[in-house]
Write an enzyme that holds these catalytic residues in place. Structure first.
Site, mmCIF file in Angstrom:
data_model
loop_
_atom_site.group_PDB
_atom_site.id
_atom_site.type_symbol
_atom_site.label_atom_id
_atom_site.label_comp_id
_atom_site.label_asym_id
_atom_site.label_seq_id
_atom_site.Cartn_x
_atom_site.Cartn_y
_atom_site.Cartn_z
ATOM 1 N N SER A 120 0.821 -1.209 0.000
ATOM 2 C CA SER A 120 0.000 0.000 0.000
ATOM 3 C C SER A 120 0.855 1.258 0.000
ATOM 4 O O SER A 120 1.993 1.265 0.504
ATOM 5 C CB SER A 120 -0.847 -0.008 1.274
ATOM 6 O OG SER A 120 -1.389 1.266 1.512
ATOM 7 N N TYR A 151 -1.157 0.057 10.219
ATOM 8 C CA TYR A 151 -1.362 -0.538 8.888
ATOM 9 C C TYR A 151 -0.129 -0.404 7.971
ATOM 10 O O TYR A 151 0.291 -1.362 7.313
ATOM 11 C CB TYR A 151 -2.575 0.133 8.256
ATOM 12 C CG TYR A 151 -2.929 -0.360 6.882
ATOM 13 C CD1 TYR A 151 -3.461 -1.630 6.696
ATOM 14 C CD2 TYR A 151 -2.746 0.453 5.766
ATOM 15 C CE1 TYR A 151 -3.795 -2.073 5.425
ATOM 16 C CE2 TYR A 151 -3.083 0.015 4.498
ATOM 17 C CZ TYR A 151 -3.606 -1.250 4.337
ATOM 18 O OH TYR A 151 -3.923 -1.684 3.078
ATOM 19 N N ASN A 180 -4.950 3.957 -3.227
ATOM 20 C CA ASN A 180 -6.391 4.154 -3.009
ATOM 21 C C ASN A 180 -7.244 3.645 -4.186
ATOM 22 O O ASN A 180 -7.706 4.421 -5.021
ATOM 23 C CB ASN A 180 -6.700 5.626 -2.695
ATOM 24 C CG ASN A 180 -7.946 5.733 -1.828
ATOM 25 O OD1 ASN A 180 -8.933 5.042 -2.093
ATOM 26 N ND2 ASN A 180 -7.918 6.587 -0.824
ATOM 27 N N LYS A 202 -22.635 9.589 0.520
ATOM 28 C CA LYS A 202 -23.218 10.776 1.165
ATOM 29 C C LYS A 202 -24.019 11.598 0.154
ATOM 30 O O LYS A 202 -25.085 12.137 0.477
ATOM 31 C CB LYS A 202 -22.115 11.623 1.805
ATOM 32 C CG LYS A 202 -21.536 10.950 3.064
ATOM 33 C CD LYS A 202 -20.351 11.712 3.647
ATOM 34 C CE LYS A 202 -19.748 10.946 4.823
ATOM 35 N NZ LYS A 202 -18.634 11.634 5.455
ATOM 36 N N GLN A 222 -7.027 18.293 1.474
ATOM 37 C CA GLN A 222 -6.055 17.202 1.389
ATOM 38 C C GLN A 222 -6.150 16.526 0.022
ATOM 39 O O GLN A 222 -7.214 16.481 -0.569
ATOM 40 C CB GLN A 222 -6.251 16.191 2.540
ATOM 41 C CG GLN A 222 -7.561 15.445 2.577
ATOM 42 C CD GLN A 222 -8.656 16.154 3.355
ATOM 43 O OE1 GLN A 222 -8.915 17.330 3.135
ATOM 44 N NE2 GLN A 222 -9.369 15.438 4.205
ATOM 45 N N THR A 223 -5.005 16.041 -0.484
ATOM 46 C CA THR A 223 -4.975 15.487 -1.853
ATOM 47 C C THR A 223 -4.612 13.996 -1.849
ATOM 48 O O THR A 223 -3.954 13.499 -0.924
ATOM 49 C CB THR A 223 -3.929 16.216 -2.729
ATOM 50 O OG1 THR A 223 -2.668 16.137 -2.067
ATOM 51 C CG2 THR A 223 -4.318 17.654 -2.971
ATOM 52 N N ARG A 289 -0.981 12.989 -0.842
ATOM 53 C CA ARG A 289 -0.325 11.755 -1.297
ATOM 54 C C ARG A 289 -0.706 11.505 -2.739
ATOM 55 O O ARG A 289 -1.884 11.584 -3.100
ATOM 56 C CB ARG A 289 -0.805 10.581 -0.443
ATOM 57 C CG ARG A 289 -0.369 9.234 -1.005
ATOM 58 C CD ARG A 289 -0.989 8.088 -0.246
ATOM 59 N NE ARG A 289 -0.446 7.982 1.081
ATOM 60 C CZ ARG A 289 -1.127 7.451 2.117
ATOM 61 N NH1 ARG A 289 -2.367 7.019 1.963
ATOM 62 N NH2 ARG A 289 -0.568 7.374 3.287
HETATM 63 N N1 GDD Z 1 -13.025 7.446 4.529
HETATM 64 C C1 GDD Z 1 -13.449 8.717 4.423
HETATM 65 N N2 GDD Z 1 -14.792 9.001 4.609
HETATM 66 N N3 GDD Z 1 -12.540 9.689 4.162
HETATM 67 C C2 GDD Z 1 -12.992 10.947 4.040
HETATM 68 C C3 GDD Z 1 -14.358 11.288 4.189
HETATM 69 C C4 GDD Z 1 -15.288 10.265 4.491
HETATM 70 O O1 GDD Z 1 -16.492 10.482 4.652
HETATM 71 N N4 GDD Z 1 -14.480 12.629 4.004
HETATM 72 C C5 GDD Z 1 -13.253 13.086 3.740
HETATM 73 N N5 GDD Z 1 -12.354 12.104 3.798
HETATM 74 C C6 GDD Z 1 -10.889 12.259 3.657
HETATM 75 C C7 GDD Z 1 -10.071 11.572 4.772
HETATM 76 O O2 GDD Z 1 -10.090 12.352 5.956
HETATM 77 C C8 GDD Z 1 -8.689 11.520 4.108
HETATM 78 O O3 GDD Z 1 -8.003 12.732 4.335
HETATM 79 C C9 GDD Z 1 -9.020 11.370 2.621
HETATM 80 O O4 GDD Z 1 -10.411 11.659 2.482
HETATM 81 C C10 GDD Z 1 -8.760 9.980 2.094
HETATM 82 O O5 GDD Z 1 -9.343 9.077 2.989
HETATM 83 P P1 GDD Z 1 -9.401 7.507 2.705
HETATM 84 O O6 GDD Z 1 -9.791 7.246 1.308
HETATM 85 O O7 GDD Z 1 -10.241 6.901 3.782
HETATM 86 O O8 GDD Z 1 -7.902 7.010 3.032
HETATM 87 P P2 GDD Z 1 -6.405 7.363 2.555
HETATM 88 O O9 GDD Z 1 -6.319 7.800 1.146
HETATM 89 O O10 GDD Z 1 -5.834 8.315 3.553
HETATM 90 O O11 GDD Z 1 -5.747 5.954 2.721
HETATM 91 C C11 GDD Z 1 -6.360 4.876 2.057
HETATM 92 O O12 GDD Z 1 -5.636 4.504 0.916
HETATM 93 C C12 GDD Z 1 -4.454 3.870 1.186
HETATM 94 C C13 GDD Z 1 -3.721 3.583 -0.109
HETATM 95 O O13 GDD Z 1 -3.473 4.747 -0.781
HETATM 96 C C14 GDD Z 1 -6.604 3.773 3.039
HETATM 97 O O14 GDD Z 1 -7.595 2.897 2.556
HETATM 98 C C15 GDD Z 1 -5.409 2.979 3.289
HETATM 99 O O15 GDD Z 1 -5.798 1.782 3.961
HETATM 100 C C16 GDD Z 1 -4.738 2.621 1.965
HETATM 101 O O16 GDD Z 1 -3.547 1.956 2.185
#
Ligand code: GDD
Length: 336
Positions: A120, A151, A180, A202, A222-223, A289
């Site tokens: 990941s 993780y 992601n 949502k 955030q990106t 990221r």
């Molecule tokens: N999950 C989620 N739900 N995130 C949200 C939401 C919401 O309703 N609203 C805004 N966000 C924002 C989170 O706060 C975060 O800053 C960003 O969207 C991305 O969140 P996620 O998609 O949950 O996770 P990630 O990109 O930080 O990490 C994910 O991807 C990784 C690989 O790139 C995770 O799934 C990791 O487990 C994975 O390794």
């Protein structure tokens, strides 16, 4: 494309594992599919085209049993989710180290020829992800090690375990660092959902219920780069068949802010612009990221094809129909 091989897919009941099995079946491979979830909670059905087991691969004897008489192994299994899950379940996430370690030991004993590990972007050093507009992460940016707590440490440690099994015992390994991954047949509620699915849900619900506001975690600036599942499977299979044994990014070139992704989903849904309730105390993860894809282009001659707006449209349409079918009932996609 791999054909007519005996392939073990661990984590076959999950999102990426489910899509992988489907593709491998199309190419006439013989699949043994394993997941810890009972079969009724697997994310996809295969009409009995597979040997399937619901069993815990943290136990080495289960690993030994299912990896007998197999050519190739894909380890897609881990206890994971979006930020809401991984920030609050670090011990759970780290225990997936047992799956990879015991599976590698069993693969060595059963003389497996090739092994794939799904790593990941969370393996990358956090200090390189502190700004909104960051350069894409290069594979070398995982060291010095300071990954996502819990993780990310599990992923980085397991990558290294793969490397040493290759060096010491000669098992060919292939390692993808996924950025992601999103798409149909993924988790969209229950707490493990990632941002693309959470935000589609949502907006679908706001439209159905005539609401004017959605909750957004963080300030929306955030990106990330998000990769559609079909591209992920193609990149995975190309990597598996390549000669490259170091970790490689499997990601897209499109870096977007969470606000930009919400704009895209609002356009897809044709809803009027929603107000955004930014929740700064919710899990946010790293500030910025994205994936640098120079290495993957060089070693696999591969690049993502599906633009975010197109992938989100397919995801939104699938979720819209699932939510209409299940209403507020728990669907199998809530169990990861
Ligand atoms: N999950 C989620 N739900 N995130 C949200 C939401 C919401 O309703 N609203 C805004 N966000 C924002 C989170 O706060 C975060 O800053 C960003 O969207 C991305 O969140 P996620 O998609 O949950 O996770 P990630 O990109 O930080 O990490 C994910 O991807 C990784 C690989 O790139 C995770 O799934 C990791 O487990 C994975 O390794």
């Amino acid at each position: 494309m791999i054909k007519n091989k005996k392939i073990l897919v661990v984590g076959a009941g999950g999102f990426i594992g489910g899509h992988l099995v489907k593709k491998l079946l199309e190419n006439k491979n013989l699949i043994t599919a394993v997941d810890i979830k009972p079969k009724e909670y697997w994310f996809q059905d295969y009409e009995n085209a597979i040997n399937h087991y619901s069993t815990d691969m943290k136990e080495i004897n289960n690993c030994r049993k299912v990896s007998k008489n197999i050519d190739y192994v894909f380890n897609m299994a881990c206890n994971m989710g979006g930020m809401g899950f991984i920030e609050n379940n670090k011990a759970e996430c780290m225990q997936s180290v047992l799956i990879n370690t015991n599976l590698l030991i069993a693969c060595k004993e059963n003389e497996i020829k090739k092994y794939f590990f799904s790593s990941s972007a969370c393996a990358y050093n956090k200090s390189k992800q502190q700004d909104v507009f960051v350069e894409g992460l290069k594979e070398i940016d995982a060291y010095p090690a300071d990954p996502e707590d819990g993780y990310g440490w599990e992923k980085l440690f397991s990558e290294r375990m793969c490397r040493h099994f290759m060096e010491d015992y000669g098992i060919e390994v292939r390692i993808a660092r996924y950025h992601n991954i999103y798409g149909p047949f993924g988790t969209y509620d229950g707490g493990r959902e990632k941002a693309p699915a959470a935000l589609c849900r949502k907006i679908i619900n706001a439209k159905k219920n005539d609401e004017e506001i959605i909750e957004v975690w963080g300030d929306g600036k955030q990106t990330r780069s998000f990769l559609y599942i079909d591209d992920c499977i193609e990149g995975t299979l190309r990597l598996f068949e390549s000669n490259y044994s170091e970790p490689v990014n499997i990601g897209s070139d499109e870096q977007v802010s969470i606000n930009q992704m919400i704009d895209i989903i609002e356009n897809i849904s044709q809803i009027k612009k929603l107000k955004r309730d930014y929740q700064l105390d919710k899990p946010k993860g790293v500030r910025g990221r994205s994936s640098n894809n120079d290495l993957v282009k060089k070693v696999l001659n591969w690049s993502f094809k599906i633009r975010l707006k197109d992938g989100l449209k397919k995801t939104y349409d699938w979720m819209n129909s699932e939510i209409s079918k299940h209403g507020s009932n728990i669907s199998r996609f809530t169990k990861s």
